[in-house]
Design an enzyme around this catalytic site. Structure first.
Site, PDB file in Angstrom:
ATOM      1  N   TYR A   9     -11.810  17.582  20.258  1.00 17.26           N
ATOM      2  CA  TYR A   9     -10.440  17.098  19.628  1.00 17.26           C
ATOM      3  C   TYR A   9     -10.472  16.494  18.386  1.00 17.26           C
ATOM      4  O   TYR A   9      -9.437  16.513  17.571  1.00 17.26           O
ATOM      5  CB  TYR A   9      -9.708  16.005  20.617  1.00 17.26           C
ATOM      6  CG  TYR A   9      -9.287  17.069  21.720  1.00 17.26           C
ATOM      7  CD1 TYR A   9      -7.831  17.564  21.592  1.00 17.26           C
ATOM      8  CD2 TYR A   9      -9.653  16.835  22.997  1.00 17.26           C
ATOM      9  CE1 TYR A   9      -7.360  18.159  22.591  1.00 17.26           C
ATOM     10  CE2 TYR A   9      -9.198  17.655  24.226  1.00 17.26           C
ATOM     11  CZ  TYR A   9      -7.808  18.063  23.796  1.00 17.26           C
ATOM     12  OH  TYR A   9      -7.382  18.983  25.032  1.00 17.26           O
ATOM     13  N   HIS A  22      -1.526   4.505   7.958  1.00 15.26           N
ATOM     14  CA  HIS A  22      -2.871   4.082   7.275  1.00 15.26           C
ATOM     15  C   HIS A  22      -3.241   2.632   8.201  1.00 15.26           C
ATOM     16  O   HIS A  22      -1.959   1.852   8.393  1.00 15.26           O
ATOM     17  CB  HIS A  22      -2.598   3.488   5.887  1.00 15.26           C
ATOM     18  CG  HIS A  22      -3.585   2.697   5.387  1.00 15.26           C
ATOM     19  ND1 HIS A  22      -4.969   2.828   5.434  1.00 15.26           N
ATOM     20  CD2 HIS A  22      -3.435   1.543   4.815  1.00 15.26           C
ATOM     21  CE1 HIS A  22      -5.779   1.939   4.675  1.00 15.26           C
ATOM     22  NE2 HIS A  22      -4.785   0.836   4.585  1.00 15.26           N
ATOM     23  N   HIS A  68     -12.396  -0.188   3.778  1.00 12.54           N
ATOM     24  CA  HIS A  68     -11.176  -0.509   3.993  1.00 12.54           C
ATOM     25  C   HIS A  68     -10.380   0.162   5.189  1.00 12.54           C
ATOM     26  O   HIS A  68      -9.914  -0.503   6.131  1.00 12.54           O
ATOM     27  CB  HIS A  68     -10.470   0.104   2.543  1.00 12.54           C
ATOM     28  CG  HIS A  68      -8.971  -0.099   2.589  1.00 12.54           C
ATOM     29  ND1 HIS A  68      -8.384  -0.121   1.283  1.00 12.54           N
ATOM     30  CD2 HIS A  68      -8.117  -0.288   3.384  1.00 12.54           C
ATOM     31  CE1 HIS A  68      -7.182  -0.494   1.648  1.00 12.54           C
ATOM     32  NE2 HIS A  68      -6.816  -0.422   2.991  1.00 12.54           N
ATOM     33  N   GLU A 128       0.896  -1.203   0.145  1.00 11.72           N
ATOM     34  CA  GLU A 128      -0.096   0.126  -0.007  1.00 11.72           C
ATOM     35  C   GLU A 128       0.992   1.277   0.025  1.00 11.72           C
ATOM     36  O   GLU A 128       0.256   2.448   0.290  1.00 11.72           O
ATOM     37  CB  GLU A 128      -0.908   0.026   1.428  1.00 11.72           C
ATOM     38  CG  GLU A 128      -1.729  -1.252   1.033  1.00 11.72           C
ATOM     39  CD  GLU A 128      -2.793  -1.147   2.188  1.00 11.72           C
ATOM     40  OE1 GLU A 128      -4.269  -1.127   2.036  1.00 11.72           O
ATOM     41  OE2 GLU A 128      -2.565  -1.078   3.446  1.00 11.72           O
ATOM     42  N   HIS A 184      -6.331  -0.397   9.302  1.00  9.73           N
ATOM     43  CA  HIS A 184      -7.295  -1.312   9.163  1.00  9.73           C
ATOM     44  C   HIS A 184      -7.936  -1.278  10.512  1.00  9.73           C
ATOM     45  O   HIS A 184      -8.461  -2.523  10.976  1.00  9.73           O
ATOM     46  CB  HIS A 184      -6.980  -2.718   8.611  1.00  9.73           C
ATOM     47  CG  HIS A 184      -6.313  -2.475   7.285  1.00  9.73           C
ATOM     48  ND1 HIS A 184      -5.460  -3.241   6.850  1.00  9.73           N
ATOM     49  CD2 HIS A 184      -6.363  -1.539   6.374  1.00  9.73           C
ATOM     50  CE1 HIS A 184      -4.915  -3.068   5.571  1.00  9.73           C
ATOM     51  NE2 HIS A 184      -5.607  -1.879   5.291  1.00  9.73           N
TER      52      HIS A 184
HETATM   53 ZN   LIG Z   1      -5.076  -1.014   3.563  1.00  9.46          ZN
END
Ligand SMILES: [Zn+2]
Length: 204
Positions: A117, A90, A157, A71, A92
């Site tokens: 926040y 990134h 995702h 990714e 999940h």
């Molecule tokens: Zn991903």
């Protein structure tokens, strides 16, 4: 910060994300003096080895270490569209992914202003349409949002967040995950969101 310290910081933060159960299969990158450090493909955030992190040169090619996450293109998009970016995370992470799967969410601003926040660290969160894993069309879709937003939610995702440094990116993605959790907890309840005036005050 020296590259050795940056390597340690990536592994420490990866372990802390893993320990909190926010997803083992996400990926992290930071800018260095001569390129990037990135978590390798197939690695768990809970068991990163500083010496095996992928080191990429200015052209994005692997200089040393294991091959980078598949990714990596998501990270490239953020760095290219947001020149002041020092780190990209990134994940999940469960609650953010759950929200990214809900029908009927506002694709221009997924989560409402629940807490101060969230507004300060994330702000407006667009939903990037779904593409299958490895489809580079996801890169161009992400690119169309990245110039205006440091935090994106990929449909079905997970989130991608850019920050000026690793702490900023991690703080923002954790705030996003906590807010997604609150949003799911509060579904069906009558909620008093922050008002537009309160949001405007925080944005200034
Ligand atoms: Zn991903």
């Amino acid at each position: 910060m020296s590259e050795a310290k940056q390597r340690e910081a990536i592994c420490t933060i990866g372990a802390s994300i893993f320990a909190r159960g926010e997803g083992s299969s996400g990926n992290i990158s930071v800018t260095t003096e001569d390129g990037w450090l990135m978590t390798p493909t197939g690695s768990s955030l809970g068991r990163l080895d500083p010496a095996r992190l992928s080191k990429l040169g200015p052209d994005g090619r692997l200089v040393s270490g294991d091959p980078p996450t598949k990714e990596s293109f998501l990270h490239r998009v953020m760095y290219e569209e947001r020149p002041k970016t020092g780190a990209v995370v990134h994940l999940h992470s469960t609650h953010s992914v759950a929200v990214s799967c809900l029908a009927g969410i506002d694709p221009e601003d997924v989560l409402p202003p629940i807490t101060a926040y969230y507004v300060m660290r994330v702000g407006r969160l667009p939903l990037v349409p779904y593409f299958r894993p490895g489809d580079l069309a996801l890169a161009s879709a992400g690119r169309s949002f990245a110039g205006k937003h440091h935090a994106l939610l990929l449909a079905n995702h997970g989130p991608v967040v850019a920050g000026s440094d690793l702490d900023a990116a991690v703080n923002a993605i954790e705030e996003l995950e906590e807010t997604a959790k609150l949003y799911l907890l509060l579904r069906g309840a009558k909620i008093r969101y922050l008002t537009p005036a309160q949001v405007k005050e925080l944005m200034q």
